[in-house]
Design an enzyme around this catalytic site. Sequence first.
Site, PDB file in Angstrom:
ATOM      1  N   ARG A   8       0.847  -1.199   0.000  1.00 31.33           N
ATOM      2  CA  ARG A   8       0.000   0.000   0.000  1.00 31.33           C
ATOM      3  C   ARG A   8       0.881   1.246   0.000  1.00 31.33           C
ATOM      4  O   ARG A   8       2.080   1.167   0.263  1.00 31.33           O
ATOM      5  CB  ARG A   8      -0.946   0.012   1.199  1.00 31.33           C
ATOM      6  CG  ARG A   8      -0.287   0.225   2.553  1.00 31.33           C
ATOM      7  CD  ARG A   8      -1.348   0.200   3.645  1.00 31.33           C
ATOM      8  NE  ARG A   8      -0.824   0.437   4.970  1.00 31.33           N
ATOM      9  CZ  ARG A   8      -0.742   1.642   5.563  1.00 31.33           C
ATOM     10  NH1 ARG A   8      -1.137   2.719   4.900  1.00 31.33           N
ATOM     11  NH2 ARG A   8      -0.279   1.767   6.780  1.00 31.33           N
ATOM     12  N   HIS A   9       0.263   2.376  -0.301  1.00 31.54           N
ATOM     13  CA  HIS A   9       0.988   3.636  -0.340  1.00 31.54           C
ATOM     14  C   HIS A   9       1.306   4.083   1.085  1.00 31.54           C
ATOM     15  O   HIS A   9       0.446   3.975   1.978  1.00 31.54           O
ATOM     16  CB  HIS A   9       0.136   4.694  -1.048  1.00 31.54           C
ATOM     17  CG  HIS A   9       0.903   5.887  -1.493  1.00 31.54           C
ATOM     18  ND1 HIS A   9       1.332   6.872  -0.626  1.00 31.54           N
ATOM     19  CD2 HIS A   9       1.333   6.260  -2.729  1.00 31.54           C
ATOM     20  CE1 HIS A   9       1.974   7.801  -1.297  1.00 31.54           C
ATOM     21  NE2 HIS A   9       1.993   7.467  -2.576  1.00 31.54           N
ATOM     22  N   PRO A  10       2.509   4.601   1.329  1.00 33.65           N
ATOM     23  CA  PRO A  10       2.852   4.996   2.692  1.00 33.65           C
ATOM     24  C   PRO A  10       2.176   6.271   3.171  1.00 33.65           C
ATOM     25  O   PRO A  10       2.189   6.571   4.366  1.00 33.65           O
ATOM     26  CB  PRO A  10       4.374   5.194   2.622  1.00 33.65           C
ATOM     27  CG  PRO A  10       4.643   5.543   1.200  1.00 33.65           C
ATOM     28  CD  PRO A  10       3.654   4.746   0.407  1.00 33.65           C
TER      29      PRO A  10
END
Length: 405
Positions: A227-229
């Site tokens: 997932r995107h941080p």
Amino acid sequence: MPNSCLAGVRVLDLTRVLAGPFCTALLADLGAEVIKVETPGGDDYRHVPPVADGTGGLFRLLNRGKKSVALDLRSDRGRDIVRQLARSSDILVENFRPGVMDSMGLGYAELAASNPGLIHVAISGFGRESPMGDLPAYDLVIQALTGFMGLTGEPDGPPTMTGESVADLTTGLFASWAALAALIARGNSGKGQFVDVAMYDCLFNFMPAGLAQHLHGRTPPVRVGNRHPLGAPFGVFRAAGGHYTIAVLNPRQFARLAEAMGQPGLAQDPRFSSNGARHDNHAALKALIERWSGALPVAAVLERLRAHDVPASPILTLPEAVAGPQVAGRDLLPTVPVAGGGAERVMAQPVRFSGMGAAPVAAAPGLGADGPEVLARRLGLSEAEIARLIDDGVLHDATRSRERA
């Protein structure tokens, strides 16, 4: 349409393996004449599997459009041929360890003395002057030391290397960009220059999300998995029988996702009403999304999401991507003829220019296949002089070697 933008530009390529050859392949794609100088044993990638017809697949893809001259650089005459080729070259690219070119009498100062316009691009792990010293410059080492690997992987798992050699590839891209910048500068000043390209520096510049968290965030960057941080929902999610991606970063997109899920009220839920709140409550949000999508096949999930204009996609294997319409429609793997008959698919630079013709893509060269032609054309050597170089083991000519066998 005008010719390719680097038509007439001469590149002397003393690189091997990945970062350097990728750089010079990009220059060849733009029409430059790239003379690749190899040892009689050839670039290491000629021998790395998968190997087809005696040549490694990586070598074939990364050395498209070049000419090969195989020289024994341990010999004085071999090094002198490099000096002569450098005198009429615009750009020299090499990825020896710092100091090796100087030890061979092929350093920038010596070569520039006879060719002040020469642009010398030196690729190394940590740069010409570095506190890292002379550590080995492997992609894996660079990923580990920059922190890139520390950001990659599941939160409760080990640091993970990427599926491709991202440090090498980003370095090759930056090196080609630097060579072109130096070429433009030479057009203004008339002078060449030494260009120091470090793999560490290049990959370090490919971590804006991690650096944003470190420099401006409340907490240090950590591994977050698929997932995107910095945003949510932005990552990989489960459906019945497979996985898919969602890429939502703004309120309008999230509202459309909530509608696609049949739960429009989620857009007003305080836990999910802003990107920051969704990021902080990612686990709860993911559970809600997968409770919905887990009961549906991937195709049905994507149909629903696309109907609501939510950025989403299936997760393809590489063979599926290669067989898909984008690769064919954009001609990303053109088919080219190979020496001796037949054809093969090769990589090509992906950018399309409206005002410049594309250079024709050619297959990678056989080891030393172009040596006699290059030395005759560029240095004016006679057939007898070239034959003597071959007989003395200075110049390797694969074609002649096969004829003798």
